[in-house]
Design a protein around this motif. Structure first.
Motif, PDB file in Angstrom:
ATOM      1  N   LEU A 126       0.839  -1.188   0.000  1.00  0.00           N
ATOM      2  CA  LEU A 126       0.000   0.000   0.000  1.00  0.00           C
ATOM      3  C   LEU A 126       0.884   1.252   0.000  1.00  0.00           C
ATOM      4  CD1 LEU A 126      -2.956   0.960   0.089  1.00  0.00           C
ATOM      5  CD2 LEU A 126      -2.769   0.985   2.580  1.00  0.00           C
ATOM      6  N   ASP A 127       1.928   1.250   0.810  1.00  0.00           N
ATOM      7  CA  ASP A 127       2.857   2.390   0.870  1.00  0.00           C
ATOM      8  C   ASP A 127       3.584   2.615  -0.446  1.00  0.00           C
ATOM      9  OD1 ASP A 127       2.183   2.928   3.503  1.00  0.00           O
ATOM     10  OD2 ASP A 127       3.880   1.806   4.332  1.00  0.00           O
ATOM     11  N   SER A 128       3.899   1.527  -1.144  1.00  0.00           N
ATOM     12  CA  SER A 128       4.656   1.647  -2.391  1.00  0.00           C
ATOM     13  C   SER A 128       3.769   1.877  -3.613  1.00  0.00           C
ATOM     14  CB  SER A 128       5.511   0.389  -2.609  1.00  0.00           C
ATOM     15  OG  SER A 128       4.697  -0.708  -2.985  1.00  0.00           O
ATOM     16  N   GLY A 129       2.448   1.782  -3.424  1.00  0.00           N
ATOM     17  CA  GLY A 129       1.529   1.953  -4.545  1.00  0.00           C
ATOM     18  C   GLY A 129       1.245   0.675  -5.309  1.00  0.00           C
ATOM     19  N   ALA A 130       1.729  -0.448  -4.812  1.00  0.00           N
ATOM     20  CA  ALA A 130       1.540  -1.719  -5.507  1.00  0.00           C
ATOM     21  C   ALA A 130       0.365  -2.534  -4.956  1.00  0.00           C
ATOM     22  CB  ALA A 130       2.822  -2.555  -5.421  1.00  0.00           C
ATOM     23  N   TYR A 131      -0.327  -2.019  -3.953  1.00  0.00           N
ATOM     24  CA  TYR A 131      -1.446  -2.757  -3.373  1.00  0.00           C
ATOM     25  C   TYR A 131      -2.563  -2.898  -4.405  1.00  0.00           C
ATOM     26  CZ  TYR A 131      -5.149  -4.238  -0.233  1.00  0.00           C
ATOM     27  OH  TYR A 131      -6.159  -4.956   0.362  1.00  0.00           O
ATOM     28  N   GLY A 132      -3.094  -4.107  -4.508  1.00  0.00           N
ATOM     29  CA  GLY A 132      -4.201  -4.356  -5.427  1.00  0.00           C
ATOM     30  C   GLY A 132      -3.766  -4.679  -6.839  1.00  0.00           C
ATOM     31  N   ILE A 133      -2.457  -4.808  -7.053  1.00  0.00           N
ATOM     32  CA  ILE A 133      -1.921  -5.159  -8.372  1.00  0.00           C
ATOM     33  C   ILE A 133      -1.298  -6.547  -8.267  1.00  0.00           C
ATOM     34  CG2 ILE A 133      -0.259  -4.559 -10.167  1.00  0.00           C
ATOM     35  CD1 ILE A 133      -0.585  -1.619  -9.197  1.00  0.00           C
ATOM     36  N   CYS A 134      -1.681  -7.434  -9.165  1.00  0.00           N
ATOM     37  CA  CYS A 134      -1.189  -8.808  -9.158  1.00  0.00           C
ATOM     38  C   CYS A 134       0.324  -8.836  -9.349  1.00  0.00           C
ATOM     39  CB  CYS A 134      -1.876  -9.614 -10.257  1.00  0.00           C
ATOM     40  SG  CYS A 134      -1.324 -11.335 -10.357  1.00  0.00           S
ATOM     41  N   GLU A 135       1.006  -9.547  -8.472  1.00  0.00           N
ATOM     42  CA  GLU A 135       2.465  -9.656  -8.556  1.00  0.00           C
ATOM     43  C   GLU A 135       2.923 -10.475  -9.760  1.00  0.00           C
ATOM     44  OE1 GLU A 135       3.801 -11.232  -4.804  1.00  0.00           O
ATOM     45  OE2 GLU A 135       3.693  -9.269  -3.849  1.00  0.00           O
ATOM     46  N   ARG A 136       2.053 -11.316 -10.319  1.00  0.00           N
ATOM     47  CA  ARG A 136       2.452 -12.163 -11.441  1.00  0.00           C
ATOM     48  C   ARG A 136       2.168 -11.519 -12.795  1.00  0.00           C
ATOM     49  NH1 ARG A 136       0.692 -17.970  -9.142  1.00  0.00           N
ATOM     50  NH2 ARG A 136       2.355 -18.128  -7.609  1.00  0.00           N
ATOM     51  N   CYS A 137       0.933 -11.053 -12.980  1.00  0.00           N
ATOM     52  CA  CYS A 137       0.564 -10.576 -14.316  1.00  0.00           C
ATOM     53  C   CYS A 137       0.427  -9.052 -14.401  1.00  0.00           C
ATOM     54  CB  CYS A 137      -0.732 -11.245 -14.779  1.00  0.00           C
ATOM     55  SG  CYS A 137      -2.209 -10.689 -13.897  1.00  0.00           S
ATOM     56  N   GLY A 138       0.416  -8.376 -13.250  1.00  0.00           N
ATOM     57  CA  GLY A 138       0.314  -6.922 -13.244  1.00  0.00           C
ATOM     58  C   GLY A 138      -1.094  -6.372 -13.392  1.00  0.00           C
ATOM     59  N   SER A 139      -2.089  -7.247 -13.428  1.00  0.00           N
ATOM     60  CA  SER A 139      -3.487  -6.800 -13.537  1.00  0.00           C
ATOM     61  C   SER A 139      -3.998  -6.346 -12.174  1.00  0.00           C
ATOM     62  CB  SER A 139      -4.373  -7.949 -14.017  1.00  0.00           C
ATOM     63  OG  SER A 139      -3.994  -8.371 -15.296  1.00  0.00           O
ATOM     64  N   GLN A 140      -5.091  -5.597 -12.223  1.00  0.00           N
ATOM     65  CA  GLN A 140      -5.752  -5.197 -10.979  1.00  0.00           C
ATOM     66  C   GLN A 140      -6.350  -6.440 -10.321  1.00  0.00           C
ATOM     67  OE1 GLN A 140      -4.658  -1.767 -10.391  1.00  0.00           O
ATOM     68  NE2 GLN A 140      -6.602  -1.920  -9.355  1.00  0.00           N
ATOM     69  N   ILE A 141      -6.205  -6.550  -9.029  1.00  0.00           N
ATOM     70  CA  ILE A 141      -6.866  -7.617  -8.279  1.00  0.00           C
ATOM     71  C   ILE A 141      -8.295  -7.149  -8.033  1.00  0.00           C
ATOM     72  CG2 ILE A 141      -6.893  -8.928  -6.125  1.00  0.00           C
ATOM     73  CD1 ILE A 141      -3.828  -8.488  -5.988  1.00  0.00           C
ATOM     74  N   PRO A 142      -9.298  -7.952  -8.390  1.00  0.00           N
ATOM     75  CA  PRO A 142     -10.686  -7.534  -8.218  1.00  0.00           C
ATOM     76  C   PRO A 142     -11.002  -7.164  -6.768  1.00  0.00           C
ATOM     77  CG  PRO A 142     -10.567  -9.541  -9.530  1.00  0.00           C
ATOM     78  CD  PRO A 142      -9.194  -9.291  -8.991  1.00  0.00           C
ATOM     79  N   ALA A 143     -11.863  -6.168  -6.612  1.00  0.00           N
ATOM     80  CA  ALA A 143     -12.243  -5.676  -5.283  1.00  0.00           C
ATOM     81  C   ALA A 143     -12.830  -6.787  -4.420  1.00  0.00           C
ATOM     82  CB  ALA A 143     -13.234  -4.527  -5.427  1.00  0.00           C
ATOM     83  N   GLY A 144     -13.581  -7.687  -5.034  1.00  0.00           N
ATOM     84  CA  GLY A 144     -14.164  -8.797  -4.279  1.00  0.00           C
ATOM     85  C   GLY A 144     -13.114  -9.697  -3.662  1.00  0.00           C
ATOM     86  N   ARG A 145     -12.046  -9.938  -4.412  1.00  0.00           N
ATOM     87  CA  ARG A 145     -10.951 -10.765  -3.877  1.00  0.00           C
ATOM     88  C   ARG A 145     -10.266 -10.033  -2.730  1.00  0.00           C
ATOM     89  NH1 ARG A 145      -7.663 -15.005  -4.078  1.00  0.00           N
ATOM     90  NH2 ARG A 145      -5.397 -14.789  -4.262  1.00  0.00           N
ATOM     91  N   LEU A 146     -10.030  -8.738  -2.904  1.00  0.00           N
ATOM     92  CA  LEU A 146      -9.379  -7.972  -1.843  1.00  0.00           C
ATOM     93  C   LEU A 146     -10.280  -7.847  -0.614  1.00  0.00           C
ATOM     94  CD1 LEU A 146      -7.590  -5.200  -3.902  1.00  0.00           C
ATOM     95  CD2 LEU A 146      -6.524  -7.124  -2.690  1.00  0.00           C
TER      96      LEU A 146
END
Length: 112
Positions: free
Chosen positions: A79-99
């Motif tokens: 969250l601090d680095s701005g990478a929260y909610g972004i898939c570490e493998r493919c770079g897509s947004q992680i859906p809000a439901g999953r989060l």
């Protein structure tokens, strides 16, 4: 959910996990203390589980809780680095439901 709301939820979950770790560590210490003070043959006790089983079960729950605490720390760092909610493998947004279900998720459903 805005970053402030996400941070508040992650910090709430982290606080709960840290409290749980503390409690489990105390419980495990108590089981160790009890087994040192006892000369009972719990391996052949027909009344219930053995002290060794209880220790192993508590240790497993403690390890899982420590992992959850580390996952929450990593989520806060993302969250601090701005990478929260972004898939570490493919770079897509992680859906809000999953989060919502797994606030510390590092991958999207497809990559999980």
């Amino acid at each position: 959910m805005a970053d402030d709301g996400i941070r508040a939820e992650l910090e709430r979950l982290r606080s709960a996990a840290a409290s749980e770790v503390h409690g489990l560590e105390a419980d495990l210490h108590a089981v160790f203390e009890a087994s040192q003070d006892s000369n009972a043959d719990d391996e052949h006790d027909p009344e219930g589980s053995t002290i060794a089983y209880e220790r192993a079960q508590l240790a497993a729950v403690l390890a899982a809780t420590r992992r959850r605490l580390a996952d929450l720390d990593e989520a806060l760092a993302r969250l601090d680095s701005g990478a929260y909610g972004i898939c570490e493998r493919c770079g897509s947004q992680i859906p809000a439901g999953r989060l919502a279900a797994r606030p510390f998720a590092r991958t999207c459903v497809t990559c999980a």
